[in-house]
Design an enzyme around this catalytic site. Structure first.
Site, short mmCIF file in Angstrom:
data_model
loop_
_atom_site.label_atom_id
_atom_site.label_comp_id
_atom_site.label_asym_id
_atom_site.label_seq_id
_atom_site.Cartn_x
_atom_site.Cartn_y
_atom_site.Cartn_z
NE ARG A 199 15.55 21.46 59.05
CZ ARG A 199 15.34 21.99 60.25
NH1 ARG A 199 15.87 23.16 60.60
NH2 ARG A 199 14.58 21.37 61.14
CB SER A 248 2.83 -6.74 33.34
OG SER A 248 1.81 -7.07 32.43
CE LYS A 275 6.28 -3.09 29.68
NZ LYS A 275 5.47 -1.89 29.36
CG ASN A 330 6.41 -1.48 33.09
OD1 ASN A 330 7.03 -1.52 32.03
ND2 ASN A 330 5.13 -1.79 33.18
NE ARG A 333 -2.52 41.13 54.09
CZ ARG A 333 -1.82 41.66 55.11
NH1 ARG A 333 -0.52 41.46 55.19
NH2 ARG A 333 -2.43 42.38 56.02
#
Lengths: 452, 452, 452, 452
Positions: free
Chosen positions: C182, C275, C281, C283, C314
């Site tokens: 950067r 869920s 679950k 997840n 180009r």
């Protein structure tokens, strides 16, 4: 130090002995030259006996890959020095038949097709054996219940038979695609300097036809020197084979984890994966190497597809950029397939552990099933609410879901009122009642496999 | 048939003799084992003399890559059989120092860094030589006018010096990035079975420090067995080198086209590119092979970046998938760099042809420049309209733009009225007046190159 | 149907709100045009006030991406229609300052750098936050023992602190590389029609310097229109960020498996992963989406590296092929980083489960450690043989290794004879005694993190 | 600022209006849900009329992609919020039919197949139109002689008809592969939570069959949630289409170069490629954009093949990593195909320039042909030596080869002695006599095209 290049990793990444190294390239190029000479003779463009003479010289051996390779720098490919070496070995009457009317690319491309055919046969055989082994596993374990896992979390029950049937179907699909490409898309390349077959006058197409016949490859509509769609289709088919193997190996490494321990690479591969220092380890070496091969296929494929942007009548670099990636694709595909064919027949499956692992989820994977069972008596919404509530309780307390349902008054009461007793609940919470079409699906996969 | 694998294409794709084949891998692994033994001795963890004894055995040769490679299948990598072979060659008192506290990955990863260092040095040397050659071209041709081409169409004039300066700047940038990665990111890997250096107790970090010292590599903050950012940075730097070479080769192949003929691969590469049958051909073999190498780099890089998703303390496949692509990256980078270093010093530049090609555009590339010159007298809009109109006429009729302006009444009249005569127009249409900062830019690139 | 393209998957794959969509591109292109006008004014090449007038028009909004996009087809990029739209919005005295001396690529490339800077800042911030969270985990869990797993098999003990330290080190490395790119490699592009800055006469370099100053980007040695090494370095840095995140997410998904359950995505991400139908679950949604983003980075990188083979002044296609992949790279990198920054601070770590999982291996992961302990009394070979033998027994019988040693006469006898009792054996089999330098390594990683 | 994402570059990279954006995804997902509801009703698993009710709600519009997208973060995919939105719009009696028995992946995967089918139809139509245009060019230019160029150097003569026939054959092959994949490999996905179709009991396969029938897709042997070979084959077919287009565009950009000028993008694309400032430019915008699209295909393909390594019953990230690359593949394939279909019918071919360019090589491309002609009278070796010698002279002096042969005593003498006069030599040096089978090959390609 005795070293032959690519031997150090050969047992890992060329486990299928694909024959895509120097010796194989040389043989294939010589086979192409020999086939051309025979075609020329049959077309009346070379002396009688020239085909046999060139073929005999081509097959006699004695060509020095290192020497030819060194000279390849002068023209950018190894065909000219190979042609010189071959021509110097044929009797004078046949010398004119060597490479007559051909350009280097004709020989390289045709040789690549011969290598691809050989590798395709190896891969097909390995995948067929693998598919048979997967079919045997699917058959044997058609009723072996295990946890289905989504996002690596236990979800609902499946069977190991269905898992194996999934492997089988993918292997069958990969085989089918490979067989199709092998039979339809492997063709000789013969075009001469710029694709017009100029040296042969009007006989060009006939020479191409005979050349193809001699080598057992297809005769293309046009020379394909800068139309690389054949290479793309071929590479795609091999990549699909790698993908089918890679999926299996990924599953095996996961199911073989110490904490899961539902499968292990087995007796067939007895000498592998052990560790004298760590006797508890049973490294899934075959699976690991399948993955080590298969993970490279997508990028080799991308290399070959990228290379298809070829300039005019011969590409300045893109063609050259194909040779090693194509050979590597054949090599790692044959290797992934060979490792898979070793892996599957010997896979040890621990059905008890599968059931035990599923049981650790306290029947929560059967919540959906229970809900469906209760909805017949309680109505869908009420059943769903009740089971959801009880599931939270079960998850929090670490007790089985049916036990929670039966022993918690706010659940037990409505269930009793609806005439739902312990036996009924336990039946609904039995994983075997939640397998849906698993058995039918296994049967369908086996049927499709047998039907070919 | 005498064949050594990878010799057939070695002069093309390993033109830099990168040393990334079996022999190099074996040597580097042995060097890593020897360095470890010396480090252990210095840390007091091996008997006095053990380091020298292991080093001596490691360097004595006699290891059989094919044999070791065959045994590698049992564990999935060649280190265990190599360790056995090495241990059997050291005196008993030193045997305990062989591979003590190390795991296979420690040796493989450290060896890979040694190979990378060697290749980085080769590539750096080739690119430095190439940059010097590009600087010489930029200097010599600082006033050599040619057509600038965008989207492969002639646009406005540039100089060949500026083109070469562009190559130079990219080569310098690639060198700088490679040098940085080489000095900062090549580190030993030593972690033991799972990265804790468990066998060494509290002495682990000291052993790592000494190991690094022995091999002239950096000591990392942590073992990096499943942190592959070093491999990514390394591969990115090599890919950038390939990109710098590939851009040059792309330009050379375009400028060397029969219809352009502004450069040709020259006397230095005299033996190449000719064709007895087609003496008019002067194939740009070096450029073609640069492209044949460089086109593969992006996908090799992608393979290595993909492989960075490694599981826990040792990856099941992703690590194995690095070995050959990394070696191939070193190989093709060194080859692309070596071909570039041959290509640039001998490049024949045809300044007359450059000017002649530009002239075929009938001064239309100078329309912008003419418009600017006229606007001082006619005003910007009027000048632009007039030149645009005349340009269309010139393009349609195939006459030079100044001729159209001077000979067509509707253009000539206002120009004469504004006191703009033939001399002034011709001066404005001189390509040399349209070069903007080209010369300053070349100077800046040369200055930056010399400043390093 | 209300649809804004890329909104449907935006919360998943643009979770970092990278600003790499149409609006951001438009803003950045306009910012580039405005910066150029201000630079021209400062260089005396535009009327006083023109810079402010163009800047004001550029920032006033009202540009229609769809309209500009439609017109882009005529020239192959959206700059010409944007310039027309901008010019029509500035007062007459400033119109000449719009896009003066620039070509479309100057604006596109400079805009891309502005987008990249913005995304780099976002990614850097997310990775810094992630690294801080990893440092906190490493600190908290410096003594939390868990199983080290190689090839997904339990090997020897490690600590979760060390695992987190590994994540930390990779995040720090990725941050450092990104910060360097950067600060060093983001530069304006300004070259005019073919890179000579022709319209500016001798003032070109000064205009470039002022242009860079206005936009806060670097001034390059040369226009880099067909030297794409900056793009490669930039993309490589983003890919490394993705790789660091992907490794973490891979580990979390594995450690969060139902059968392992050592970590789970936690309270911070409370709304996710549940869920209603399957309350058991949890997840690992954040990890899954990190992987869903990070897995794409290698191929986006390969696209950008492939595109670096650009023709002359180009490129005919390769330049155009950069725009969307670069924007996608920024998008998925920012997203992977943002998800990681959500994931790590809320990660729930179950130290008890870690210890319990390790215990299931019946002390076999401590075999190496036991062997080392016994060798002091029994000699190295005898100790190793005895422990190996006992380990096999333990693995076969499912009993703990020390129990086997103490209760099996053929092991117990020699141990007793050597004065090795239960207490000593149990101490040697304590995982905490087998952690090697884990604690020192964590300290080193934390120190390096704080030192920046 | 009015912005709709992906509109800014839409006319370039979504020129085919592939419908692979948010609106299309939403429609396809809703179509999948509607098809499922109808299938459920037909299978007796949903109330009478439920199918029509859900279909009507699904097609009524009013779904907010941004809102659904925002909610997608909770579960990692947009299906759950879409299902909630859909369910809230259907009458109570039909609510149970929404998404019954399906999992999110079933809907996403099936929607992806619907998008792919739509894009395949677009691409097929564009390629068919392109192939027809190529066939017309091949027919018209069957006798148009031009230089064949290998490695970008003039080699021997070809015809533009043969070049166009090469494009045609590749387009036909790409069409054929795409059509096959479209008809054989596009299938619904329906498996429920883990692929067992558990909710449907024994009716699962029947529901799948009806679901497929409703959507006009194939019913697969097994649910393919983690068998991604269909996706690979599909993506491979699209990549092959891109490759066929990319090859054409590469050739056009080369043949359209200022110095070659044998073709130009023509009247059909009249509004494109011009430049008011540079009226001599005729940028090949369509070709450039074909390349800008096609160059991305290999890496999108690699992304999709890489993603095929999917864990157990649902992948943790690899599945998610497919969505955007697949949509992008459809988008850029349709765009490349659409640009090609615009490019080819309007291509201006300059047959005179082709002949003139060939003539600049001073008959050297006919050396091989002359040699063959002379060998009948002089013997093969003598003829070759003589022509090679004369060719060098011609190349060095810039005179035509026949002129050199006729005017240089050391060549003229033996020729005269052999009775070979000027007329005979000039006939042999006529490019039209060196076209080999060009005409037959064109005829074969046209025949194969018409035969389909």
């Amino acid at each position: 130090m005795k070293t032959t290049d690519r031997a150090l990793f050969g047992a890992l990444f060329d486990h299928g002995e694909s024959g895509a190294g120097d010796a194989a390239w040389l043989s294939a190029m010589l086979e192409a030259e020999a086939g051309l000479a025979r075609a020329l003779e049959r077309a009346g463009l070379a002396a009688a006996g020239a085909g046999a003479a060139v073929t005999s010289a081509a097959r006699a051996g004695g060509f020095d890959a290192a020497e030819i390779g060194t000279q390849a720098a002068a023209t950018g490919n190894p065909v000219p020095p190979l042609v010189r070496a071959l021509a110097s070995r044929v009797p004078a009457f046949a010398a004119d038949a060597v490479h007559h009317g051909a350009t280097s690319q004709d020989i390289m491309d045709t040789a690549a097709m011969l290598l691809a055919r050989h590798a395709a046969d190896l891969v097909h055989a390995s995948l067929t054996a693998s598919a048979d082994a997967a079919a045997a596993l699917a058959t044997e374990h058609v009723r072996t219940v295990m946890a289905g896992r989504t996002l690596l979390q236990q979800a609902v029950p499946v069977t190991f038979g269905l898992v194996a049937a999934g492997w089988l179907t993918a292997l069958d699909e990969a085989c089918r695609q490979l067989a199709r490409v092998r039979s339809e898309r492997l063709a000789v390349q013969l075009g001469g300097a710029a694709g017009t077959l100029s040296v042969f006058g009007q006989s060009g197409p006939e020479v191409v036809r005979l050349f193809a016949e001699e080598l057992g490859l297809a005769a293309p509509v046009l020379p394909w020197h800068t139309n690389r769609l054949r290479v793309i289709e071929l590479a795609s088919a091999f990549a699909a084979c790698c993908a089918a193997c890679g999926k299996i190996a990924r599953d095996v490494t996961l199911l073989a984890q110490s904490e899961v321990a539902e499968v292990r690479e087995g007796s067939e591969s007895g000498a592998r994966g052990g560790s004298s220092a760590m006797p508890h380890k049973n490294n899934p070496v075959a699976s690991v190497l399948v993955l080590g091969c298969a993970k490279r296929a997508p990028m080799l494929l991308a290399s070959l597809v990228t290379a298809a942007e070829q300039e005019l009548q011969r590409a300045a670099g893109a063609w050259h950029a194909e040779w090693e990636p194509l050979a590597d694709m054949l090599r790692i595909s044959a290797s992934a397939a060979a490792w898979t064919a070793e892996l599957l027949p010997g896979l040890d499956v621990d059905a008890d552990r599968m059931r035990a692992n599923l049981a650790t989820a306290h029947e929560l994977p059967m919540a959906e099933q229970l809900s469906a069972a209760l909805s017949r008596r309680l109505g869908r919404l009420a059943a769903m609410d009740l089971v959801t509530d009880a599931s939270r309780e079960a998850a929090a307390s670490g007790r089985d879901l049916t036990e929670v349902l039966l022993s918690t008054p706010r659940f037990a009461q409505p269930l009793a009122a609806a005439g739902l007793g312990a036996a009924e609940l336990r039946a609904a919470a039995d994983p075997e009642s939640a397998l849906g079409a698993a058995q039918q699906l296994v049967a369908a996969a086996l049927f499709a496999h047998q039907a070919g």
